[in-house]
Motif scaffolding. Structure first.
Motif, PDB file in Angstrom:
ATOM      1  N   ALA A 193       0.834  -1.209   0.000  1.00 45.35           N
ATOM      2  CA  ALA A 193       0.000   0.000   0.000  1.00 45.35           C
ATOM      3  C   ALA A 193       0.864   1.253   0.000  1.00 45.35           C
ATOM      4  O   ALA A 193       0.574   2.228  -0.724  1.00 45.35           O
ATOM      5  N   GLU A 194       1.931   1.240   0.777  1.00 42.24           N
ATOM      6  CA  GLU A 194       2.828   2.404   0.822  1.00 42.24           C
ATOM      7  C   GLU A 194       3.519   2.603  -0.525  1.00 42.24           C
ATOM      8  O   GLU A 194       3.621   3.724  -1.031  1.00 42.24           O
ATOM      9  N   TYR A 195       3.987   1.507  -1.116  1.00 43.14           N
ATOM     10  CA  TYR A 195       4.616   1.579  -2.427  1.00 43.14           C
ATOM     11  C   TYR A 195       3.641   2.104  -3.475  1.00 43.14           C
ATOM     12  O   TYR A 195       3.964   2.994  -4.273  1.00 43.14           O
ATOM     13  N   ALA A 196       2.427   1.538  -3.492  1.00 39.30           N
ATOM     14  CA  ALA A 196       1.433   1.916  -4.502  1.00 39.30           C
ATOM     15  C   ALA A 196       1.023   3.376  -4.360  1.00 39.30           C
ATOM     16  O   ALA A 196       0.787   4.067  -5.361  1.00 39.30           O
ATOM     17  N   THR A 197       0.939   3.848  -3.132  1.00 37.75           N
ATOM     18  CA  THR A 197       0.579   5.246  -2.909  1.00 37.75           C
ATOM     19  C   THR A 197       1.590   6.168  -3.588  1.00 37.75           C
ATOM     20  O   THR A 197       1.210   7.174  -4.218  1.00 37.75           O
ATOM     21  N   LYS A 198       2.859   5.823  -3.515  1.00 35.77           N
ATOM     22  CA  LYS A 198       3.905   6.633  -4.161  1.00 35.77           C
ATOM     23  C   LYS A 198       3.949   6.416  -5.668  1.00 35.77           C
ATOM     24  O   LYS A 198       4.029   7.367  -6.443  1.00 35.77           O
ATOM     25  N   GLN A 199       3.883   5.162  -6.094  1.00 34.71           N
ATOM     26  CA  GLN A 199       4.043   4.836  -7.505  1.00 34.71           C
ATOM     27  C   GLN A 199       2.837   5.245  -8.339  1.00 34.71           C
ATOM     28  O   GLN A 199       2.981   5.733  -9.463  1.00 34.71           O
ATOM     29  N   LYS A 200       1.629   5.046  -7.806  1.00 40.26           N
ATOM     30  CA  LYS A 200       0.411   5.319  -8.574  1.00 40.26           C
ATOM     31  C   LYS A 200      -0.140   6.720  -8.335  1.00 40.26           C
ATOM     32  O   LYS A 200      -1.023   7.161  -9.080  1.00 40.26           O
ATOM     33  N   GLY A 201       0.327   7.365  -7.266  1.00 38.84           N
ATOM     34  CA  GLY A 201      -0.218   8.679  -6.942  1.00 38.84           C
ATOM     35  C   GLY A 201      -1.624   8.614  -6.395  1.00 38.84           C
ATOM     36  O   GLY A 201      -2.413   9.553  -6.542  1.00 38.84           O
ATOM     37  N   VAL A 202      -1.943   7.482  -5.749  1.00 33.33           N
ATOM     38  CA  VAL A 202      -3.274   7.259  -5.196  1.00 33.33           C
ATOM     39  C   VAL A 202      -3.099   6.720  -3.775  1.00 33.33           C
ATOM     40  O   VAL A 202      -2.311   5.794  -3.574  1.00 33.33           O
ATOM     41  N   PRO A 203      -3.799   7.267  -2.784  1.00 33.38           N
ATOM     42  CA  PRO A 203      -3.624   6.747  -1.417  1.00 33.38           C
ATOM     43  C   PRO A 203      -4.280   5.384  -1.238  1.00 33.38           C
ATOM     44  O   PRO A 203      -5.475   5.215  -1.499  1.00 33.38           O
TER      45      PRO A 203
END
Length: 391
Positions: free
Chosen positions: A80-90
């Motif tokens: 979730a932390e990675y995706a928040t940064k990579q996708k720009g979505v919390p």
């Protein structure tokens, strides 16, 4: 012997031709033939050492038991932390489901959302498992053409014409397999405007979003206003971290969908291997040097194979912006895609895939993976050039 006794739904399943071609190539190698592998979508690099060591530590630490169906809490949190940064979505951990590879997210999403008769719009040429699973569940597969003249990006106007009251799901894949095409930010915004408010879910296959070139940064439709809850993102570790054999993927989705997907995990796989999940946690949180170096090498290979293909009479090739595939146009050779694939394997010892294996709009093209050394790619280009002269 038992073909007539199989459930009728099995007849609706397709296959992934890459594995069939790989099997044929291995059989020829067993006979002493040299085969250059440009067919399989797998990095030729080994998994980075820090990830392997993390897997070993996990095994030694006792990560050999069942985990919760959606995954280990700390690994879901890391994703979730990675995706928040990579996708720009919390994202939160509750919106993550970890699966044994990326394909289960395709399978489970379609199983969870599509009733018989529901329409699913999918890219063509595209990853063949999309259409296979749509047909398997009794959905109606609606073809969305990807054309070379549009850099293998979908036409938003054409998409609009395909949407009906029965449309339940839209599948996007950017960067794309087999073409390497990448949707522009403008494309993504227009697609979001088109489907928003229509009760249409989007399965966004973003497995190649770290393998991009020339300053491109893919944009996830989940980041568009109002689209996060209606988007299921498919991602994983196989491509970015050369972890195909570890079987580790994940989906990002609304927590209610995550609960349904977790139920499908319970009924099929129980869970994803615990030590594999811990290796994935290290992949995301540890050094990224190996992943970056792999992409840099892929870029050199992309340029080398594209320039080489364009030097062969009868073949033209776009320079893809993502993935590790090229999709050369071979219409000038006057042979079908499958005829040329067979000819290359038998006469030149080059394993390739027919564009038609990815849908009817792939006819007239080949898919070549440049997840191989420049030395082998050069040998393949020489062999291809020699063979097409005698067609």
């Amino acid at each position: 012997m038992f073909a007539d006794l199989l459930a009728a739904r099995i007849d609706n399943l397709g296959t992934e031709t890459a594995f069939l071609v790989l099997a044929r190539a291995r059989a020829l190698e067993a006979q002493g033939r040299e085969i250059i592998h440009l067919e399989i979508g797998e990095p030729d690099f080994d998994t980075p050492r820090n990830i392997i060591e993390a897997g070993i530590r996990a095994l030694n630490a006792g990560y050999t038991h069942y985990t919760p169906a959606p995954g280990l809490p700390e690994v879901r949190a890391a994703i979730a932390e990675y995706a928040t940064k990579q996708k720009g979505v919390p994202y939160t951990a509750e919106e993550v489901v970890i699966t044994p590879g990326g394909k289960p997210i395709i399978f489970f999403t379609i199983l969870a959302l599509v009733n018989p008769g529901d329409e699913v719009i999918y890219p063509n040429p595209g990853f063949p498992i999309y259409e296979s699973v749509i047909n398997f569940v009794g959905g109606k597969a609606v073809t969305l053409p990807l054309r070379e003249e549009n850099d293998f990006r979908l036409d938003v106007g054409e998409l609009a014409a395909l949407i009906t009251p029965k449309t339940k799901l839209l599948i996007l894949n950017s960067p794309a397999n087999p073409t390497g095409g990448v949707l522009t930010p403008e494309d993504v915004a227009r697609i979001a405007d088109l489907v928003r408010g229509r009760n249409i879910f989007v399965l966004s296959d973003e497995i190649y979003d770290r393998i991009v070139y020339d300053g491109v940064r893919p944009v996830s439709i989940a980041a568009q206003p109002g689209m996060k809850d209606w988007t299921i993102i498919l991602d994983g570790f196989s491509k970015t971290y050369a972890m195909t054999g570890w079987r580790l993927g994940f989906g990002l989705m609304h927590r209610e969908l995550a609960e349904a997907i977790a139920q499908l995990m319970v009924n099929s796989n129980s869970c994803t291997a615990a030590f594999t999940q811990k290796a994935g946690q290290e992949a995301l949180t540890g050094p990224q040097d190996a992943a970056a170096a792999m992409v840099a090498e892929f870029k050199k290979r992309r340029d080398f194979i594209v320039d080489g293909l364009n030097s062969i009479p009868g073949i033209t090739c776009k320079r893809p912006l993502g993935s590790f595939y090229v999709f050369p146009n071979i219409k000038g050779l006057g042979r079908s895609s499958q005829e040329l694939v067979t000819f290359l394997m038998e006469k030149a010892g080059v394993a390739a895939l027919s564009g038609a294996a990815f849908g009817k709009y792939g006819e007239g093209y080949l898919r070549l993976s440049y997840a191989n050394s420049i030395e082998n790619i050069e040998k393949a280009l020489v062999k291809i050039a020699a063979v097409v002269k005698v067609l």
